[in-house]
Design an enzyme around this catalytic site. Structure first.
Site, PDB file in Angstrom:
ATOM      1  N   THR A  13       0.687  -1.170   0.140  1.00 20.89           N
ATOM      2  CA  THR A  13      -0.369  -0.204   0.185  1.00 20.89           C
ATOM      3  C   THR A  13       0.918   0.954   0.132  1.00 20.89           C
ATOM      4  O   THR A  13       0.207   2.438  -0.895  1.00 20.89           O
ATOM      5  CB  THR A  13      -0.897  -0.190   0.823  1.00 20.89           C
ATOM      6  OG1 THR A  13      -2.085  -1.569   1.111  1.00 20.89           O
ATOM      7  CG2 THR A  13      -1.624   0.853   1.289  1.00 20.89           C
ATOM      8  N   VAL A  14       2.084   1.209   1.162  1.00 15.80           N
ATOM      9  CA  VAL A  14       2.089   2.852   1.403  1.00 15.80           C
ATOM     10  C   VAL A  14       3.656   2.478  -0.030  1.00 15.80           C
ATOM     11  O   VAL A  14       3.443   3.558  -1.301  1.00 15.80           O
ATOM     12  CB  VAL A  14       3.065   2.260   2.549  1.00 15.80           C
ATOM     13  CG1 VAL A  14       4.184   3.875   2.238  1.00 15.80           C
ATOM     14  CG2 VAL A  14       2.481   2.664   3.790  1.00 15.80           C
ATOM     15  N   GLY A 134       0.058   9.199   9.113  1.00 16.11           N
ATOM     16  CA  GLY A 134       0.636   8.684   8.026  1.00 16.11           C
ATOM     17  C   GLY A 134       1.058  10.436   7.079  1.00 16.11           C
ATOM     18  O   GLY A 134       1.668  10.306   7.227  1.00 16.11           O
ATOM     19  N   ILE A 136       0.090  13.369   7.788  1.00 16.51           N
ATOM     20  CA  ILE A 136       0.229  14.653   8.614  1.00 16.51           C
ATOM     21  C   ILE A 136       1.809  15.468   8.784  1.00 16.51           C
ATOM     22  O   ILE A 136       2.853  14.021   9.530  1.00 16.51           O
ATOM     23  CB  ILE A 136      -0.400  14.252  10.287  1.00 16.51           C
ATOM     24  CG1 ILE A 136      -1.954  13.679   9.925  1.00 16.51           C
ATOM     25  CG2 ILE A 136      -0.122  15.898  10.470  1.00 16.51           C
ATOM     26  CD1 ILE A 136      -2.509  13.925  11.473  1.00 16.51           C
ATOM     27  N   GLU A 190      -6.915  -4.383  11.575  1.00  8.54           N
ATOM     28  CA  GLU A 190      -6.433  -5.943  10.120  1.00  8.54           C
ATOM     29  C   GLU A 190      -7.234  -6.667  10.833  1.00  8.54           C
ATOM     30  O   GLU A 190      -8.339  -7.002  11.951  1.00  8.54           O
ATOM     31  CB  GLU A 190      -5.461  -6.557  10.911  1.00  8.54           C
ATOM     32  CG  GLU A 190      -4.076  -5.197  10.770  1.00  8.54           C
ATOM     33  CD  GLU A 190      -3.494  -4.482   9.473  1.00  8.54           C
ATOM     34  OE1 GLU A 190      -3.239  -6.123   8.764  1.00  8.54           O
ATOM     35  OE2 GLU A 190      -3.269  -3.693   9.027  1.00  8.54           O
ATOM     36  N   ASP A 201      -0.028   0.098  18.883  1.00 17.82           N
ATOM     37  CA  ASP A 201       0.045   0.961  17.493  1.00 17.82           C
ATOM     38  C   ASP A 201       0.679   2.375  17.515  1.00 17.82           C
ATOM     39  O   ASP A 201       1.373   3.093  17.153  1.00 17.82           O
ATOM     40  CB  ASP A 201      -0.800   0.925  16.486  1.00 17.82           C
ATOM     41  CG  ASP A 201      -0.711   1.627  14.969  1.00 17.82           C
ATOM     42  OD1 ASP A 201       0.329   1.272  14.545  1.00 17.82           O
ATOM     43  OD2 ASP A 201      -1.391   3.326  15.399  1.00 17.82           O
ATOM     44  N   LYS A 205       4.051   4.810  17.840  1.00 20.06           N
ATOM     45  CA  LYS A 205       3.927   6.601  16.968  1.00 20.06           C
ATOM     46  C   LYS A 205       4.468   7.137  18.293  1.00 20.06           C
ATOM     47  O   LYS A 205       5.723   7.834  18.234  1.00 20.06           O
ATOM     48  CB  LYS A 205       2.305   6.688  16.710  1.00 20.06           C
ATOM     49  CG  LYS A 205       2.305   5.744  16.021  1.00 20.06           C
ATOM     50  CD  LYS A 205       0.726   5.979  15.350  1.00 20.06           C
ATOM     51  CE  LYS A 205       0.844   5.356  14.067  1.00 20.06           C
ATOM     52  NZ  LYS A 205      -0.967   5.204  13.634  1.00 20.06           N
ATOM     53  N   GLY A 302      -3.119   4.998   4.505  1.00 22.12           N
ATOM     54  CA  GLY A 302      -3.634   5.338   3.173  1.00 22.12           C
ATOM     55  C   GLY A 302      -2.615   4.937   2.501  1.00 22.12           C
ATOM     56  O   GLY A 302      -2.023   5.618   2.570  1.00 22.12           O
TER      57      GLY A 302
HETATM   58  N1  HSE Z   1      -3.636   0.783  11.427  1.00 23.53           N
HETATM   59  C1  HSE Z   1      -3.479   1.873  11.734  1.00 23.53           C
HETATM   60  C2  HSE Z   1      -4.315   3.048  12.568  1.00 23.53           C
HETATM   61  C3  HSE Z   1      -2.633   2.718  10.703  1.00 23.53           C
HETATM   62  O1  HSE Z   1      -5.229   2.621  12.411  1.00 23.53           O
HETATM   63  O2  HSE Z   1      -4.237   4.172  12.700  1.00 23.53           O
HETATM   64  C4  HSE Z   1      -0.999   2.953  11.035  1.00 23.53           C
HETATM   65  O3  HSE Z   1      -0.771   3.018  11.937  1.00 23.53           O
END
Ligand code: HSE
Length: 428
Positions: A13-14, A134, A136, A190, A201, A205, A302
């Site tokens: 995707t990326v 993503g 931003i 997922e 996740d 970050k 995205g």
């Molecule tokens: N799975 C993450 C989210 C996106 O739902 O924000 C990728 O870090």
């Protein structure tokens, strides 16, 4: 005209978002840079899997050495994900004096400071704008536009899947499992949603953002994490009555006693700018001693939004390659780690108790709170039936350890049938 050549590692995707944006905007990008920027090789395990016709001059390769040994390639872009193999590739590329762009937060939250040191030692650049939030542009904003500020606090909605779920629960009254199912159907979550819903996740970050903002070597394990799996409609409704909305927040706060790092579901005032961040969107609220408050908002995932961040890194490094100034970046991490245990952070709390509906119960609950030096700000009582009532309590700010102690004492009080939930409340 000079050309800077790029290799992509991965075409998911990326990777495809990055490639497509570079193709779509090729003329614009070349014009802005003043030289050509071209992807010439794409490393994948099985090229047959990709039903695309690559433009002339671009090829799939299946061995890393054809990239590492290609002197015409200056920038290697890791967009594969995963930790073990990605780490091997990034390390090998840095050792081969290639500049590296990575979008891999799992890798960075585990090995970022080490890889940054290696890049500096090898005289090359390592950039990772796409690893957090993503599309931003927040990493460069923190280490560049805001680098003259002393950052005091970061508060972020850093996971789109959980924000989508909590928005559905709050606005449409759906249950947690119904909302999760919709998130999966729309491709946000997922099949195994653990990393998102358990807050992992977001914690990765937060570790990356806090490392840059507070100049410390912060890792995923340094962050206290709670997920959203136990959030209940009942609490969302009581929260709304008190004027709050629920969000999974990543919070990094500098205190006199150290840096506190938490990812947890929390109530925020419906008037707070973060309360208006709905659905799968992300945002980061930054407090600094120059800017005061600023908020950055956008798509946290995205193909093209994340590709946009990867492309910005490629362009920044390409300029450095063209000006022969790679490897000049001073590493972010120079301060003592000095973390502050989450238990000591003061905050208001919301508590929901299921109690016996009889005379004197409220007084007993109040006396337990008083014993722990917890002051009450508001109470809502709702009778469930003849024998049972719900007490929703909002406390004044106090250390988390006081709350844990009072819960323990409620568990010994016969008239408290259950402690339904405890949720932190962010100050306005
Ligand atoms: N799975 C993450 C989210 C996106 O739902 O924000 C990728 O870090």
């Amino acid at each position: 005209m000079k050309t800077v050549n790029v290799a992509l590692l991965g075409f998911g995707t990326v990777g495809q978002g990055t490639f497509n944006l570079l193709q779509m905007n090729q003329d614009l990008i070349d014009h802005r840079l003043g030289f050509r920027l071209r992807v010439i090789k794409i490393y994948v395990r099985t090229p047959e899997k990709y039903k695309v016709t690559l433009p002339k001059g671009v090829s799939f390769v299946t061995d890393m050495d054809s990239i590492l040994n290609d002197d015409s390639i200056s920038i290697v872009v890791e967009v594969m994900g995963g930790v073990t193999f990605a780490r091997e590739c990034v390390e090998a590329a840095l050792q081969a004096k290639k500049n590296v762009v990575t979008a891999n937060k799992d890798l960075l939250a585990k090995e970022g400071p080490y890889l940054q040191d290696l890049a500096t030692e090898r005289g090359v650049d390592l950039r990772f704008e796409a690893s957090v939030l993503g599309g931003i542009p927040i990493i460069r904003t923190l280490y560049d536009s805001l680098y003259g500020n002393r950052i005091t606090e970061l508060i972020g909605i850093m996971n789109g899947t959980t924000n989508f779920i909590l928005t559905k629960m709050s606005e449409e009254g759906l249950s947690y499992s119904e909302s999760l199912k919709q998130a999966q159907e729309l491709g946000y979550a997922e099949a195994d949603p653990t990393a998102d819903v358990e807050g992992l996740d977001a914690a990765r970050k937060l570790a990356i953002l806090a490392s840059i903002s507070f100049n410390r070597r912060i890792f995923f394990d340094d962050v206290y994490v709670e997920g959203i799996t136990t959030i209940d409609q009942t609490d969302i409704r009581y929260g709304q009555e008190f004027g709050y909305t629920i969000k999974l927040l990543g919070i990094a706060k500098e205190t006199k006693k150290g840096l506190s790092l938490n990812v947890l579901p929390a109530f925020i005032s419906t008037k707070h700018p973060l309360a208006s961040v709905r659905g799968a969107y992300n945002a980061l609220y930054v407090k600094g001693n120059g800017i005061d408050d600023a908020m950055f908002y956008g798509q946290g995932a995205g193909s093209l939004p994340t590709g946009s961040s990867v492309v910005s890194d490629i362009m920044e490094i390409a300029r450095n390659v063209a000006h022969e100034s790679t490897g000049m970046f001073k590493p972010f991490f120079y301060s003592e780690k000095n973390l502050y245990a989450p238990g000591k952070i003061e905050s208001s709390y919301y508590m929901r108790l299921i109690v016996e509906n009889s005379t004197g119960v409220l007084a007993k609950v109040a006396s337990k709170l008083a014993e722990q030096r917890i002051s009450v700000q508001s109470v809502l009582q709702r009778n469930e039936d003849e024998n049972t009532a719900t007490l929703a309590i909002v406390t004044a700010p106090c250390p988390r350890s006081y709350i844990l102690n009072v819960i323990d004492s409620f568990n010994h009080l016969r008239s408290v049938r259950a402690v339904g939930s405890v949720i932190r409340i962010m100050p306005e």
